[in-house]
Design a protein around this motif. Structure first.
Motif, short mmCIF file in Angstrom:
data_model
loop_
_atom_site.label_atom_id
_atom_site.label_comp_id
_atom_site.label_asym_id
_atom_site.label_seq_id
_atom_site.Cartn_x
_atom_site.Cartn_y
_atom_site.Cartn_z
N LYS A 181 -15.68 -13.47 8.83
CA LYS A 181 -15.23 -12.82 10.07
C LYS A 181 -14.18 -11.74 9.76
O LYS A 181 -14.23 -10.64 10.33
CB LYS A 181 -14.66 -13.87 11.03
CG LYS A 181 -15.76 -14.75 11.62
CD LYS A 181 -15.20 -15.73 12.63
CE LYS A 181 -15.12 -17.12 12.08
NZ LYS A 181 -14.64 -18.10 13.06
N ALA A 195 -23.55 -4.74 14.53
CA ALA A 195 -23.66 -6.07 13.88
C ALA A 195 -22.30 -6.76 13.80
O ALA A 195 -22.18 -7.92 14.22
CB ALA A 195 -24.33 -5.95 12.52
N ALA A 235 -21.25 -7.77 17.35
CA ALA A 235 -21.96 -8.96 17.85
C ALA A 235 -21.37 -10.22 17.21
O ALA A 235 -21.25 -11.26 17.86
CB ALA A 235 -23.45 -8.85 17.56
N GLY A 236 -20.99 -10.10 15.92
CA GLY A 236 -20.37 -11.24 15.24
C GLY A 236 -19.02 -11.58 15.87
O GLY A 236 -18.70 -12.76 16.07
N TYR A 276 -19.64 -13.22 19.10
CA TYR A 276 -20.11 -14.59 18.85
C TYR A 276 -18.92 -15.51 18.55
O TYR A 276 -18.79 -16.58 19.16
CB TYR A 276 -21.12 -14.55 17.68
CG TYR A 276 -21.54 -15.88 17.11
CD1 TYR A 276 -21.65 -17.03 17.90
CD2 TYR A 276 -21.89 -15.99 15.76
CE1 TYR A 276 -22.05 -18.23 17.36
CE2 TYR A 276 -22.29 -17.19 15.21
CZ TYR A 276 -22.36 -18.31 16.01
OH TYR A 276 -22.76 -19.49 15.47
N PHE A 329 -25.06 -14.29 21.53
CA PHE A 329 -24.47 -13.36 20.55
C PHE A 329 -24.85 -13.75 19.13
O PHE A 329 -24.99 -12.88 18.27
CB PHE A 329 -22.95 -13.31 20.71
CG PHE A 329 -22.50 -12.63 21.98
CD1 PHE A 329 -23.10 -11.44 22.39
CD2 PHE A 329 -21.49 -13.16 22.77
CE1 PHE A 329 -22.69 -10.80 23.56
CE2 PHE A 329 -21.08 -12.53 23.94
CZ PHE A 329 -21.69 -11.35 24.33
N LYS A 330 -25.01 -15.04 18.89
CA LYS A 330 -25.42 -15.50 17.56
C LYS A 330 -26.80 -14.91 17.24
O LYS A 330 -27.01 -14.34 16.16
CB LYS A 330 -25.47 -17.03 17.54
CG LYS A 330 -25.91 -17.61 16.22
CD LYS A 330 -26.03 -19.13 16.33
CE LYS A 330 -26.41 -19.75 15.01
NZ LYS A 330 -26.46 -21.22 15.10
N HIS A 378 -26.53 -11.18 16.73
CA HIS A 378 -25.89 -10.89 15.44
C HIS A 378 -26.90 -11.03 14.30
O HIS A 378 -27.04 -10.13 13.47
CB HIS A 378 -24.71 -11.86 15.25
CG HIS A 378 -23.95 -11.67 13.97
ND1 HIS A 378 -23.34 -10.48 13.62
CD2 HIS A 378 -23.70 -12.52 12.93
CE1 HIS A 378 -22.75 -10.61 12.44
NE2 HIS A 378 -22.97 -11.84 11.99
#
Lengths: 180, 187
Positions: free
Chosen positions: B53, B104, B107-108, B111, B141-142, B145
């Motif tokens: 992250k 990307a 989105a992570g 998430y 979101f997972k 991602h």
């Protein structure tokens, strides 16, 4: 003076009578916890809990409460499963977390229950501050306290590492009390 | 000093540094993400997902800086020997790359926020959540991602394939523009 105010406050919610007991009403109540994971706060809740508050001479005299760690809910099923497993709550062996008061003291507008907290089979003396309020004509008990999960062996082996999973757990509770 | 900026014939040192730094971090990031996501709940998973992250936010920041540099400093033009459709394909690929390199990690981040697993950047400071905790959103979101990263990985394959075609088959100097050890072709 504060003691007197607390007494009045309490007597407004709990009728003055000898040895009346109230049960903790899980509906509408909540028991939540938070601790740090990788430096950020992570929150969860326990859904099944209960117990009773007994009142004598208008004062809380005895508290016996419990919760089922198997009802833990963090929103992440994998984490819930891990928390129920042997490294954390070991729910198969220790289905209930219990607290039984030994004394209850009024301190200003709040009260402190001193008693035995049993988590994962470890019993330790603990002070749990709480307040009695009122909601819809019903007494409501609420409070917040922190404990060290490692004192109770919650998080064994690699999970005793506290840099990644904090030792300090803040517990917040609130529930209505129903006349038995 | 002139080498810091792009010329009409080659990328400058700063654009090259951005390219190779982002490339190395993105490859490491995909490796860490796939590895950690397949670990059982464990301290190792918590550690690697936390690093993933933090690294993802570092990549997002680098990509935004890179886009800023690119806006101030246009890339060298493609040789006119290339067919028009190839030049269009190269342009489209690069634009999609930038889009995915922003979406990307975003989105992570969404998430992690929705899952209630907020980010503390390499243990240095707290990163704000983009949305509050919500299980359904976290699942959404997972999936987004993972989908975006799969698309990004496919695009890496296309990009590397096309670069090698320029470098080894066409030998038109297009790949060499991004290689720091190649002599710079003057404007």
């Amino acid at each position: 003076m504060p003691r007197f105010v607390a007494f009045l406050f309490l007597s407004a919610a709990l009728p003055v009578a000898a040895n009346e007991c109230y049960s903790v009403d899980p509906a509408g109540g909540s028991v939540t916890f938070e601790l740090k994971q990788a430096g950020s706060l992570f929150r969860g809740a326990f859904r099944r809990f209960g117990g009773q508050f007994c009142v004598a001479q208008g004062r809380v005299a005895q508290i016996d409460v419990w919760l089922e760690p198997a009802s833990v809910e963090t929103g992440l099923p994998e984490i819930d499963a891990a928390l129920k497993a042997v490294e954390f709550f070991d729910v198969a062996k220790h289905p209930r977390i219990k607290f039984a008061s030994e004394s209850v003291q009024a301190r200003g507008d709040r009260q402190v229950a001193r008693g035995m907290l049993e988590v994962r089979g470890t019993r330790r003396s603990a002070d749990v501050p709480f307040r009695l309020g009122e909601s819809g004509g019903k007494p409501v008990v609420s409070g917040t306290f922190t404990l060290d999960r490692l004192d109770y062996g919650v998080g064994t082996g690699e999970w005793s590492e506290t840099r990644w999973l904090g030792a300090e757990v803040k517990v917040e509770f609130s529930a209505g009390l129903s006349r038995r | 000093m002139a080498n810091l900026r792009n010329s009409t014939g080659s990328y400058g040192i700063i654009a090259q540094a951005f390219h190779w730094l982002v490339a190395a971090l993105v490859l490491a990031q995909i490796g860490i993400g796939v590895y950690a996501a397949n670990l059982p709940v464990s301290l190792a998973r918590l550690q690697w997902l936390s690093r993933h992250k933090s690294l993802g936010l570092a990549i997002l920041t680098l990509v935004l800086l890179r886009l800023g540099w690119r806006a101030l400093n246009p890339p060298p033009e493609l040789p006119s020997s290339m067919p028009r459709w190839e030049r269009c394909a190269a342009l489209a690929t690069h634009r999609l790359f930038y889009l995915l390199l922003i979406l990307a990690p975003l989105a992570g981040w969404l998430y992690a926020s929705a899952a209630g697993l907020s980010v503390n950047w390499f243990g240095l400071f707290q990163v704000p959540d983009l949305v509050s905790k919500n299980n359904e959103l976290a699942e959404l979101f997972k999936a987004v991602h993972i989908g975006l990263v799969a698309l990004l990985a496919s695009l890496v394959a296309v990009h590397v394939g096309a670069a090698l075609r320029h470098g080894l088959i066409l030998r038109d100097g297009v790949m060499h523009r991004m290689l720091p050890w190649m002599p710079r072709r003057e404007d």
